[in-house]
Motif scaffolding. Structure first.
Motif, PDB file in Angstrom:
ATOM      1  N   VAL A 135       0.687  -1.076   0.544  1.00  0.00           N
ATOM      2  CA  VAL A 135       0.270  -0.065  -0.288  1.00  0.00           C
ATOM      3  C   VAL A 135       0.772   1.213   0.380  1.00  0.00           C
ATOM      4  CG1 VAL A 135      -2.064   1.598   1.297  1.00  0.00           C
ATOM      5  CG2 VAL A 135      -1.523  -0.816   0.876  1.00  0.00           C
ATOM      6  N   HIS A 136       1.956   1.167   0.772  1.00  0.00           N
ATOM      7  CA  HIS A 136       2.965   2.362   0.416  1.00  0.00           C
ATOM      8  C   HIS A 136       2.936   2.429  -0.210  1.00  0.00           C
ATOM      9  CE1 HIS A 136       1.575   3.877   5.433  1.00  0.00           C
ATOM     10  NE2 HIS A 136       1.724   2.557   5.285  1.00  0.00           N
ATOM     11  N   VAL A 137       3.781   1.446  -0.639  1.00  0.00           N
ATOM     12  CA  VAL A 137       5.079   1.363  -2.740  1.00  0.00           C
ATOM     13  C   VAL A 137       4.262   1.997  -3.394  1.00  0.00           C
ATOM     14  CG1 VAL A 137       5.792   0.063  -3.769  1.00  0.00           C
ATOM     15  CG2 VAL A 137       6.210  -0.489  -1.139  1.00  0.00           C
ATOM     16  N   GLU A 138       2.933   1.363  -3.310  1.00  0.00           N
ATOM     17  CA  GLU A 138       1.671   2.058  -4.181  1.00  0.00           C
ATOM     18  C   GLU A 138       1.349   3.633  -4.204  1.00  0.00           C
ATOM     19  OE1 GLU A 138      -1.139  -0.705  -4.936  1.00  0.00           O
ATOM     20  OE2 GLU A 138      -0.152  -1.678  -5.756  1.00  0.00           O
ATOM     21  N   GLU A 139       1.524   3.667  -2.989  1.00  0.00           N
ATOM     22  CA  GLU A 139       0.842   5.317  -2.333  1.00  0.00           C
ATOM     23  C   GLU A 139       2.076   6.384  -3.085  1.00  0.00           C
ATOM     24  OE1 GLU A 139      -0.089   5.839   1.428  1.00  0.00           O
ATOM     25  OE2 GLU A 139      -2.229   4.912   1.100  1.00  0.00           O
ATOM     26  N   ASP A 140       3.312   5.990  -3.173  1.00  0.00           N
ATOM     27  CA  ASP A 140       4.219   7.162  -2.850  1.00  0.00           C
ATOM     28  C   ASP A 140       5.257   6.986  -4.873  1.00  0.00           C
ATOM     29  OD1 ASP A 140       5.229   7.383  -0.574  1.00  0.00           O
ATOM     30  OD2 ASP A 140       6.336   6.172   0.085  1.00  0.00           O
ATOM     31  N   ALA A 141       4.989   5.727  -5.002  1.00  0.00           N
ATOM     32  CA  ALA A 141       4.296   5.360  -6.716  1.00  0.00           C
ATOM     33  C   ALA A 141       3.971   6.430  -7.514  1.00  0.00           C
ATOM     34  CB  ALA A 141       4.442   4.377  -7.381  1.00  0.00           C
ATOM     35  N   HIS A 142       2.754   6.009  -6.719  1.00  0.00           N
ATOM     36  CA  HIS A 142       1.335   7.493  -7.446  1.00  0.00           C
ATOM     37  C   HIS A 142       1.829   9.051  -7.637  1.00  0.00           C
ATOM     38  CE1 HIS A 142      -2.610   8.164  -8.749  1.00  0.00           C
ATOM     39  NE2 HIS A 142      -2.700   8.953  -7.526  1.00  0.00           N
ATOM     40  N   HIS A 143       2.156   9.012  -6.464  1.00  0.00           N
ATOM     41  CA  HIS A 143       2.754  10.575  -6.141  1.00  0.00           C
ATOM     42  C   HIS A 143       3.742  10.569  -7.547  1.00  0.00           C
ATOM     43  CE1 HIS A 143       0.325  10.868  -2.318  1.00  0.00           C
ATOM     44  NE2 HIS A 143       1.085  10.281  -1.630  1.00  0.00           N
ATOM     45  N   ILE A 144       4.458  10.062  -7.232  1.00  0.00           N
ATOM     46  CA  ILE A 144       5.725  10.358  -7.609  1.00  0.00           C
ATOM     47  C   ILE A 144       5.097  10.577  -9.203  1.00  0.00           C
ATOM     48  CG2 ILE A 144       7.471   9.357  -9.544  1.00  0.00           C
ATOM     49  CD1 ILE A 144       8.499   8.177  -6.724  1.00  0.00           C
ATOM     50  N   GLU A 145       4.364   9.581 -10.393  1.00  0.00           N
ATOM     51  CA  GLU A 145       3.618  10.062 -11.385  1.00  0.00           C
ATOM     52  C   GLU A 145       2.447  11.576 -11.233  1.00  0.00           C
ATOM     53  OE1 GLU A 145       0.400   6.770 -13.394  1.00  0.00           O
ATOM     54  OE2 GLU A 145      -0.414   7.341 -11.819  1.00  0.00           O
ATOM     55  N   HIS A 146       1.909  11.852  -9.998  1.00  0.00           N
ATOM     56  CA  HIS A 146       1.197  12.791 -10.280  1.00  0.00           C
ATOM     57  C   HIS A 146       2.560  14.406 -10.187  1.00  0.00           C
ATOM     58  CE1 HIS A 146      -2.737  12.790  -8.860  1.00  0.00           C
ATOM     59  NE2 HIS A 146      -2.766  11.178  -8.382  1.00  0.00           N
ATOM     60  N   TYR A 147       3.991  14.064  -9.607  1.00  0.00           N
ATOM     61  CA  TYR A 147       4.967  14.974  -9.996  1.00  0.00           C
ATOM     62  C   TYR A 147       5.220  14.836 -11.173  1.00  0.00           C
ATOM     63  CZ  TYR A 147       5.958  15.770  -4.920  1.00  0.00           C
ATOM     64  OH  TYR A 147       5.595  16.460  -3.191  1.00  0.00           O
ATOM     65  N   LEU A 148       5.062  13.949 -12.032  1.00  0.00           N
ATOM     66  CA  LEU A 148       5.670  13.820 -13.682  1.00  0.00           C
ATOM     67  C   LEU A 148       5.183  14.600 -14.570  1.00  0.00           C
ATOM     68  CD1 LEU A 148       7.002  10.146 -13.169  1.00  0.00           C
ATOM     69  CD2 LEU A 148       8.592  12.611 -13.447  1.00  0.00           C
ATOM     70  N   GLU A 149       3.483  14.906 -14.118  1.00  0.00           N
ATOM     71  CA  GLU A 149       2.597  15.340 -15.162  1.00  0.00           C
ATOM     72  C   GLU A 149       3.138  16.566 -15.470  1.00  0.00           C
ATOM     73  OE1 GLU A 149      -0.499  14.011 -16.433  1.00  0.00           O
ATOM     74  OE2 GLU A 149       0.010  12.288 -14.642  1.00  0.00           O
ATOM     75  N   ASP A 150       2.330  17.094 -16.458  1.00  0.00           N
ATOM     76  CA  ASP A 150       3.035  18.276 -17.222  1.00  0.00           C
ATOM     77  C   ASP A 150       2.486  19.363 -16.283  1.00  0.00           C
ATOM     78  OD1 ASP A 150       4.503  17.091 -19.144  1.00  0.00           O
ATOM     79  OD2 ASP A 150       2.558  17.612 -20.991  1.00  0.00           O
ATOM     80  N   ASP A 151       1.250  20.029 -15.768  1.00  0.00           N
ATOM     81  CA  ASP A 151       0.564  20.588 -15.171  1.00  0.00           C
ATOM     82  C   ASP A 151       1.419  21.245 -13.866  1.00  0.00           C
ATOM     83  OD1 ASP A 151      -1.367  22.494 -14.632  1.00  0.00           O
ATOM     84  OD2 ASP A 151      -2.764  20.853 -13.684  1.00  0.00           O
ATOM     85  N   THR A 152       1.992  22.499 -13.860  1.00  0.00           N
ATOM     86  CA  THR A 152       2.538  23.477 -12.683  1.00  0.00           C
ATOM     87  C   THR A 152       1.949  24.913 -12.474  1.00  0.00           C
ATOM     88  OG1 THR A 152       4.878  23.173 -12.354  1.00  0.00           O
ATOM     89  CG2 THR A 152       3.771  23.122 -14.988  1.00  0.00           C
ATOM     90  N   LEU A 153       2.474  25.030 -11.459  1.00  0.00           N
ATOM     91  CA  LEU A 153       1.945  26.117 -11.697  1.00  0.00           C
ATOM     92  C   LEU A 153       3.351  27.270 -11.816  1.00  0.00           C
ATOM     93  CD1 LEU A 153       0.319  26.168  -7.710  1.00  0.00           C
ATOM     94  CD2 LEU A 153      -0.971  26.994  -9.777  1.00  0.00           C
ATOM     95  N   VAL A 154       4.244  26.294 -11.407  1.00  0.00           N
ATOM     96  CA  VAL A 154       5.741  27.505 -11.795  1.00  0.00           C
ATOM     97  C   VAL A 154       5.903  27.462 -13.774  1.00  0.00           C
ATOM     98  CG1 VAL A 154       7.990  27.064 -12.212  1.00  0.00           C
ATOM     99  CG2 VAL A 154       6.540  25.921  -9.885  1.00  0.00           C
ATOM    100  N   LEU A 155       6.080  29.223 -13.919  1.00  0.00           N
ATOM    101  CA  LEU A 155       6.517  29.585 -14.813  1.00  0.00           C
ATOM    102  C   LEU A 155       7.447  29.544 -15.052  1.00  0.00           C
ATOM    103  CD1 LEU A 155       4.613  32.991 -14.397  1.00  0.00           C
ATOM    104  CD2 LEU A 155       3.873  30.725 -15.412  1.00  0.00           C
ATOM    105  N   GLU A 156       7.254  28.925 -16.912  1.00  0.00           N
ATOM    106  CA  GLU A 156       8.758  28.591 -18.040  1.00  0.00           C
ATOM    107  C   GLU A 156       9.911  29.776 -17.489  1.00  0.00           C
ATOM    108  OE1 GLU A 156       9.929  26.045 -19.671  1.00  0.00           O
ATOM    109  OE2 GLU A 156       7.909  24.783 -19.012  1.00  0.00           O
ATOM    110  N   SER A 157      11.000  29.418 -17.617  1.00  0.00           N
ATOM    111  CA  SER A 157      11.877  30.773 -17.945  1.00  0.00           C
ATOM    112  C   SER A 157      12.134  31.377 -19.372  1.00  0.00           C
ATOM    113  CB  SER A 157      13.284  30.395 -17.651  1.00  0.00           C
ATOM    114  OG  SER A 157      14.529  31.627 -18.308  1.00  0.00           O
ATOM    115  N   ALA A 158      11.632  33.046 -19.165  1.00  0.00           N
ATOM    116  CA  ALA A 158      11.652  33.888 -20.072  1.00  0.00           C
ATOM    117  C   ALA A 158      12.637  33.538 -21.280  1.00  0.00           C
ATOM    118  CB  ALA A 158      10.732  34.883 -19.645  1.00  0.00           C
ATOM    119  N   THR A 159      14.002  33.087 -20.690  1.00  0.00           N
ATOM    120  CA  THR A 159      14.852  33.203 -21.540  1.00  0.00           C
ATOM    121  C   THR A 159      15.024  32.191 -22.099  1.00  0.00           C
ATOM    122  OG1 THR A 159      16.157  32.215 -19.666  1.00  0.00           O
ATOM    123  CG2 THR A 159      16.433  34.987 -19.773  1.00  0.00           C
ATOM    124  N   LYS A 160      14.560  31.082 -22.153  1.00  0.00           N
ATOM    125  CA  LYS A 160      14.670  29.699 -22.648  1.00  0.00           C
ATOM    126  C   LYS A 160      13.634  29.926 -23.981  1.00  0.00           C
ATOM    127  CE  LYS A 160      14.323  26.409 -19.594  1.00  0.00           C
ATOM    128  NZ  LYS A 160      13.508  25.155 -19.666  1.00  0.00           N
TER     129      LYS A 160
END
Length: 181
Positions: free
Chosen positions: A156-181
């Motif tokens: 259960v803990h292993v799967e929960e942690d894997a699922h959290h990592i899966e969420h971190y890998l999603e494209d949706d984020t509040l962090v804006l891309e740098s304008a210098t790219k």
């Protein structure tokens, strides 16, 4: 310092246990548990490395998550080792023995960007999940319902942690891309 040099139990021998699980069944279960134990420690060290090296605007959240994740891996490893011992076995230990016994591979010492690191972690989690499911079934088939339950709880803990990592890998984020790219 003790001068005692008597080996109480060779690492490759299974002793009778008070749980009334025959040596032949116990041997199969201990073998599976030692694989799970080794995999847990490889995962632990990889997560710990990522905890140490994570950078960027999401540092604190990721740093804290990785700490929780490696703690879960270590807690699970401890329970697995104690169960292997209760069944009459010797838990695998030592860096070279753990590496040799593991079915997952440490990503190495290089430091990766967090997305690549998490992709590596998610792959390792997937392999560990598949192996644990097989070992849960093995324990059930051999009538060791306590080991089955122990592994289910850890899974259960292993799967929960894997699922959290899966969420971190999603494209949706509040962090804006740098304008210098």
């Amino acid at each position: 310092m003790s001068t005692q040099k008597t080996v109480r139990q060779p690492a490759d021998e299974i002793e009778e246990n008070s749980l009334r699980i025959g040596k032949d069944k116990a041997e199969q279960i201990i073998d599976a548990l030692n694989t799970d134990l080794a995999n847990s420690y490889v995962l632990y060290h990889q997560l710990k490395k990522h905890h140490w090296t994570v950078e960027g605007s999401e540092f604190l959240d990721l740093h804290e998550f990785l700490e929780e994740a490696y703690e879960h891996a270590e807690e699970g490893a401890d329970v697995i080792a104690e169960r292997a011992q209760a069944l009459g076995g010797v838990p695998v230990s030592g860096p070279s023995n753990l590496e040799e016994r593991a079915t997952v591979e440490f990503e190495g010492e290089d430091v990766y960007d967090i997305r690549t690191a998490f992709e590596n972690d998610l792959e390792m989690y997937g392999e560990i999940i598949e192996g644990m499911r097989e070992h849960i079934q093995l324990a059930n088939n051999l009538g060791d319902y306590a080991t089955e339950e122990i592994l289910r709880e850890i899974l259960v803990h292993v799967e929960e942690d894997a699922h959290h990592i899966e969420h971190y890998l999603e494209d949706d984020t509040l962090v804006l891309e740098s304008a210098t790219k």
